[in-house]
Scaffold this active site. Structure first.
Site, PDB file in Angstrom:
ATOM      1  N   ASP A  29     -14.814  34.897 -84.353  1.00  0.00           N
ATOM      2  CA  ASP A  29     -14.063  33.756 -84.876  1.00  0.00           C
ATOM      3  C   ASP A  29     -12.569  34.068 -84.788  1.00  0.00           C
ATOM      4  OD1 ASP A  29     -14.889  31.227 -86.997  1.00  0.00           O
ATOM      5  OD2 ASP A  29     -12.791  31.873 -86.925  1.00  0.00           O
ATOM      6  N   ILE A  30     -11.801  33.056 -84.388  1.00  0.00           N
ATOM      7  CA  ILE A  30     -10.365  33.225 -84.172  1.00  0.00           C
ATOM      8  C   ILE A  30      -9.603  33.378 -85.497  1.00  0.00           C
ATOM      9  CG2 ILE A  30      -9.590  30.809 -84.203  1.00  0.00           C
ATOM     10  CD1 ILE A  30      -8.212  31.352 -81.496  1.00  0.00           C
ATOM     11  N   ASN A  86     -22.138  24.820 -91.107  1.00  0.00           N
ATOM     12  CA  ASN A  86     -21.539  23.695 -91.805  1.00  0.00           C
ATOM     13  C   ASN A  86     -21.907  22.411 -91.069  1.00  0.00           C
ATOM     14  OD1 ASN A  86     -20.291  25.470 -93.605  1.00  0.00           O
ATOM     15  ND2 ASN A  86     -18.537  25.742 -92.227  1.00  0.00           N
ATOM     16  N   GLY A  92     -17.839  20.805 -94.270  1.00  0.00           N
ATOM     17  CA  GLY A  92     -16.691  21.581 -93.800  1.00  0.00           C
ATOM     18  C   GLY A  92     -16.718  21.852 -92.307  1.00  0.00           C
ATOM     19  N   GLN A  93     -17.507  21.070 -91.554  1.00  0.00           N
ATOM     20  CA  GLN A  93     -17.597  21.275 -90.103  1.00  0.00           C
ATOM     21  C   GLN A  93     -16.356  20.715 -89.413  1.00  0.00           C
ATOM     22  OE1 GLN A  93     -21.040  19.485 -88.226  1.00  0.00           O
ATOM     23  NE2 GLN A  93     -20.671  20.572 -86.281  1.00  0.00           N
ATOM     24  N   HIS A  99     -22.766  25.554 -84.757  1.00  0.00           N
ATOM     25  CA  HIS A  99     -22.459  26.986 -84.732  1.00  0.00           C
ATOM     26  C   HIS A  99     -22.876  27.614 -86.042  1.00  0.00           C
ATOM     27  CE1 HIS A  99     -18.960  24.639 -85.994  1.00  0.00           C
ATOM     28  NE2 HIS A  99     -18.703  25.605 -86.867  1.00  0.00           N
ATOM     29  N   HIS A 101     -21.961  30.621 -88.524  1.00  0.00           N
ATOM     30  CA  HIS A 101     -21.026  31.679 -88.895  1.00  0.00           C
ATOM     31  C   HIS A 101     -21.841  32.876 -89.362  1.00  0.00           C
ATOM     32  CE1 HIS A 101     -17.326  29.090 -89.332  1.00  0.00           C
ATOM     33  NE2 HIS A 101     -18.240  28.157 -89.505  1.00  0.00           N
TER      34      HIS A 101
HETATM   35  P1  AMP Z   1     -16.444  25.042 -88.896  1.00  0.00           P
HETATM   36  O1  AMP Z   1     -15.266  24.774 -89.807  1.00  0.00           O
HETATM   37  O2  AMP Z   1     -17.680  25.434 -89.622  1.00  0.00           O
HETATM   38  O3  AMP Z   1     -16.650  23.901 -87.930  1.00  0.00           O
HETATM   39  O4  AMP Z   1     -16.053  26.330 -88.084  1.00  0.00           O
HETATM   40  C1  AMP Z   1     -15.292  26.298 -86.918  1.00  0.00           C
HETATM   41  C2  AMP Z   1     -14.843  27.713 -86.696  1.00  0.00           C
HETATM   42  O5  AMP Z   1     -14.391  27.838 -85.359  1.00  0.00           O
HETATM   43  C3  AMP Z   1     -13.674  28.139 -87.600  1.00  0.00           C
HETATM   44  O6  AMP Z   1     -14.050  29.286 -88.353  1.00  0.00           O
HETATM   45  C4  AMP Z   1     -12.555  28.450 -86.618  1.00  0.00           C
HETATM   46  O7  AMP Z   1     -11.755  29.538 -87.014  1.00  0.00           O
HETATM   47  C5  AMP Z   1     -13.333  28.749 -85.347  1.00  0.00           C
HETATM   48  N1  AMP Z   1     -12.600  28.523 -84.115  1.00  0.00           N
HETATM   49  C6  AMP Z   1     -11.872  27.424 -83.766  1.00  0.00           C
HETATM   50  N2  AMP Z   1     -11.379  27.564 -82.526  1.00  0.00           N
HETATM   51  C7  AMP Z   1     -11.796  28.775 -82.076  1.00  0.00           C
HETATM   52  C8  AMP Z   1     -11.602  29.507 -80.872  1.00  0.00           C
HETATM   53  N3  AMP Z   1     -10.882  29.019 -79.834  1.00  0.00           N
HETATM   54  N4  AMP Z   1     -12.170  30.727 -80.754  1.00  0.00           N
HETATM   55  C9  AMP Z   1     -12.893  31.237 -81.769  1.00  0.00           C
HETATM   56  N5  AMP Z   1     -13.128  30.601 -82.933  1.00  0.00           N
HETATM   57  C10 AMP Z   1     -12.573  29.386 -83.083  1.00  0.00           C
END
Ligand code: AMP
Ligand code: ZN
Length: 113
Positions: A29-30, A86, A92-93, A99, A101
């Site tokens: 995760d970024i 999520n 919180g998606q 995906h 986490h």
């Molecule tokens: P959610 O809020 O459950 O939809 O989670 C989306 C997740 O994607 C968040 O934890 C972000 O930090 C992660 N995210 C968004 N863009 C990227 C990216 N380019 N590379 C890796 N993780 C990302």
């Protein structure tokens, strides 16, 4: 399709890979919320867990198995981890490609915010 995580699977957007097979892709995760924070996603686009049906439900079991293998490889199996997906606005998606986490490396609070 204009989907961030489909672009990550296709290599159009770079990511730090953790694991890959025919069905799933996993990457860091970024914006990590724990010392260990990765995402595990199906390679095939599924918008959220709400789209799971009899035709695609096997992917969820596969993701949980992959997560367990990753936990062992990254030494977080013994202390434990959280695997969470999520769904939608209240869930919180923020990215519309299902995906999971996987968080570990610290004592996670419950309930989440
Ligand atoms: P959610 O809020 O459950 O939809 O989670 C989306 C997740 O994607 C968040 O934890 C972000 O930090 C992660 N995210 C968004 N863009 C990227 C990216 N380019 N590379 C890796 N993780 C990302
Ligand atoms: Zn997608």
């Amino acid at each position: 399709m204009d989907c961030l995580f489909c672009k990550i699977v296709n290599g159009e957007i770079p990511s730090k890979i953790v694991y890959e097979d025919d069905l799933v892709y996993s990457f860091y995760d970024i914006e990590p919320q724990a010392p260990f924070h990765i995402l595990i996603i199906p390679k095939k686009h599924i918008t959220s867990a709400l789209e799971i049906n009899d035709g695609n439900k096997d992917i969820v079991g596969h993701i949980f198995k992959v997560a367990a293998d990753i936990a062992c490889e990254h030494n977080i199996a013994q202390d434990g981890y959280r695997l969470v997906t999520n769904v939608g606005k209240n869930g919180g998606q923020t990215v519309g490609h299902m995906h999971f986490h996987m968080l570990g490396g610290r004592n996670l609070q419950w309930p989440p915010g």
